[in-house]
Design a protein around this motif. Structure first.
Motif, mmCIF file in Angstrom:
data_model
loop_
_atom_site.group_PDB
_atom_site.id
_atom_site.type_symbol
_atom_site.label_atom_id
_atom_site.label_comp_id
_atom_site.label_asym_id
_atom_site.label_seq_id
_atom_site.Cartn_x
_atom_site.Cartn_y
_atom_site.Cartn_z
ATOM 1 N N ILE A 47 0.795 -1.046 -0.138
ATOM 2 C CA ILE A 47 0.051 0.052 -0.042
ATOM 3 C C ILE A 47 0.876 1.178 0.002
ATOM 4 O O ILE A 47 0.560 2.270 -0.804
ATOM 5 C CB ILE A 47 -1.025 0.019 1.278
ATOM 6 N N ARG A 48 1.977 1.262 0.907
ATOM 7 C CA ARG A 48 2.883 2.355 0.760
ATOM 8 C C ARG A 48 3.503 2.514 -0.336
ATOM 9 O O ARG A 48 3.635 3.802 -0.745
ATOM 10 C CB ARG A 48 3.736 1.941 2.043
ATOM 11 N N HIS A 49 3.990 1.595 -0.894
ATOM 12 C CA HIS A 49 4.511 1.861 -2.353
ATOM 13 C C HIS A 49 3.696 1.785 -3.536
ATOM 14 O O HIS A 49 4.100 1.762 -4.954
ATOM 15 C CB HIS A 49 5.688 0.799 -2.333
ATOM 16 N N LYS A 50 2.336 1.648 -3.258
ATOM 17 C CA LYS A 50 1.331 1.701 -4.402
ATOM 18 C C LYS A 50 1.493 0.717 -5.342
ATOM 19 O O LYS A 50 1.565 0.940 -6.616
ATOM 20 C CB LYS A 50 1.375 3.202 -5.017
ATOM 21 N N LYS A 51 1.887 -0.413 -4.923
ATOM 22 C CA LYS A 51 1.930 -1.576 -5.718
ATOM 23 C C LYS A 51 0.560 -2.362 -5.797
ATOM 24 O O LYS A 51 0.334 -3.330 -5.019
ATOM 25 C CB LYS A 51 3.064 -2.697 -5.181
ATOM 26 N N HIS A 52 -0.158 -2.073 -6.922
ATOM 27 C CA HIS A 52 -1.682 -2.643 -6.859
ATOM 28 C C HIS A 52 -1.705 -4.006 -7.064
ATOM 29 O O HIS A 52 -2.502 -4.956 -6.358
ATOM 30 C CB HIS A 52 -2.666 -1.555 -7.715
ATOM 31 N N SER A 53 -0.944 -4.557 -7.999
ATOM 32 C CA SER A 53 -1.050 -5.913 -8.442
ATOM 33 C C SER A 53 -0.560 -6.781 -7.342
ATOM 34 O O SER A 53 -0.985 -7.941 -6.875
ATOM 35 C CB SER A 53 -0.093 -6.302 -9.583
ATOM 36 N N ALA A 54 0.460 -6.214 -6.658
ATOM 37 C CA ALA A 54 1.018 -7.056 -5.123
ATOM 38 C C ALA A 54 -0.042 -7.130 -4.482
ATOM 39 O O ALA A 54 -0.234 -8.121 -3.731
ATOM 40 C CB ALA A 54 2.188 -6.576 -4.961
ATOM 41 N N ARG A 55 -0.727 -6.016 -3.959
ATOM 42 C CA ARG A 55 -1.863 -5.932 -3.076
ATOM 43 C C ARG A 55 -2.953 -6.703 -3.706
ATOM 44 O O ARG A 55 -3.464 -7.782 -2.689
ATOM 45 C CB ARG A 55 -2.477 -4.319 -3.086
ATOM 46 N N TYR A 56 -3.351 -7.169 -4.863
ATOM 47 C CA TYR A 56 -4.265 -8.015 -5.207
ATOM 48 C C TYR A 56 -3.973 -9.549 -4.806
ATOM 49 O O TYR A 56 -4.823 -10.114 -4.293
ATOM 50 C CB TYR A 56 -4.640 -7.854 -6.951
ATOM 51 N N ASN A 57 -2.688 -9.788 -5.140
ATOM 52 C CA ASN A 57 -2.235 -10.955 -4.796
ATOM 53 C C ASN A 57 -2.145 -11.354 -3.450
ATOM 54 O O ASN A 57 -2.324 -12.548 -2.925
ATOM 55 C CB ASN A 57 -0.609 -11.485 -5.576
ATOM 56 N N LEU A 58 -1.758 -10.480 -2.754
ATOM 57 C CA LEU A 58 -1.662 -10.643 -1.112
ATOM 58 C C LEU A 58 -2.875 -10.659 -0.568
ATOM 59 O O LEU A 58 -3.219 -11.618 0.306
ATOM 60 C CB LEU A 58 -0.912 -9.432 -0.581
ATOM 61 N N ARG A 59 -4.008 -9.996 -1.038
ATOM 62 C CA ARG A 59 -5.318 -10.097 -0.686
ATOM 63 C C ARG A 59 -5.681 -11.514 -1.060
ATOM 64 O O ARG A 59 -6.586 -12.030 -0.243
ATOM 65 C CB ARG A 59 -6.275 -9.114 -1.240
#
Length: 122
Positions: A47-59
């Motif tokens: 979230i802090r680094h605005k990595k949207h694809s990584a956030r999706y995978n982590l969710r």
């Protein structure tokens, strides 16, 4: 009388196996809980680094792990109930308190379900 002794021995074996399975499930829950904490740290970093694809995978990973944790918690609950029923059967067959001969004064009963806070629900 020997039939009752065989029944009692069989129930005690079943009780020991159920305790083992419950303890293993509790260990799995602990492992899943630590994985959830690790993923939450990674998620906050994404979230802090605005990595949207990584956030999706982590969710997605968090959802799977939380689902597994719920399954294990339900399993632990069922095994705890089964242990209580087996304890009652043993008491009925033996006519004496099973707690007195099963646990030591210094031994801590670790058969309950692990109480974990709901972490990771975003």
């Amino acid at each position: 009388m020997s039939e009752e002794a065989e029944d009692l021995a069989s129930i005690k074996r079943q009780q020991a196996e159920t305790r083992l399975r419950l303890n293993l499930a509790n260990r799995h829950i602990s492992t899943l809980y630590s994985q959830v904490q690790d993923l939450e740290v990674q998620f906050k970093t994404a979230i802090r680094h605005k990595k949207h694809s990584a956030r999706y995978n982590l969710r997605q990973k968090l959802a799977v792990i939380m689902g597994l944790k719920i399954v294990y918690l339900n399993y632990c609950s069922a095994k705890s109930q089964e242990l209580e029923q087996l304890k009652q059967k043993i008491q009925a067959l033996s006519g004496r308190d099973e707690e007195a001969m099963d646990t030591d004064a210094n031994e801590e009963a670790n058969l309950g379900i692990i109480d974990m806070p709901n972490v990771g629900e975003h």
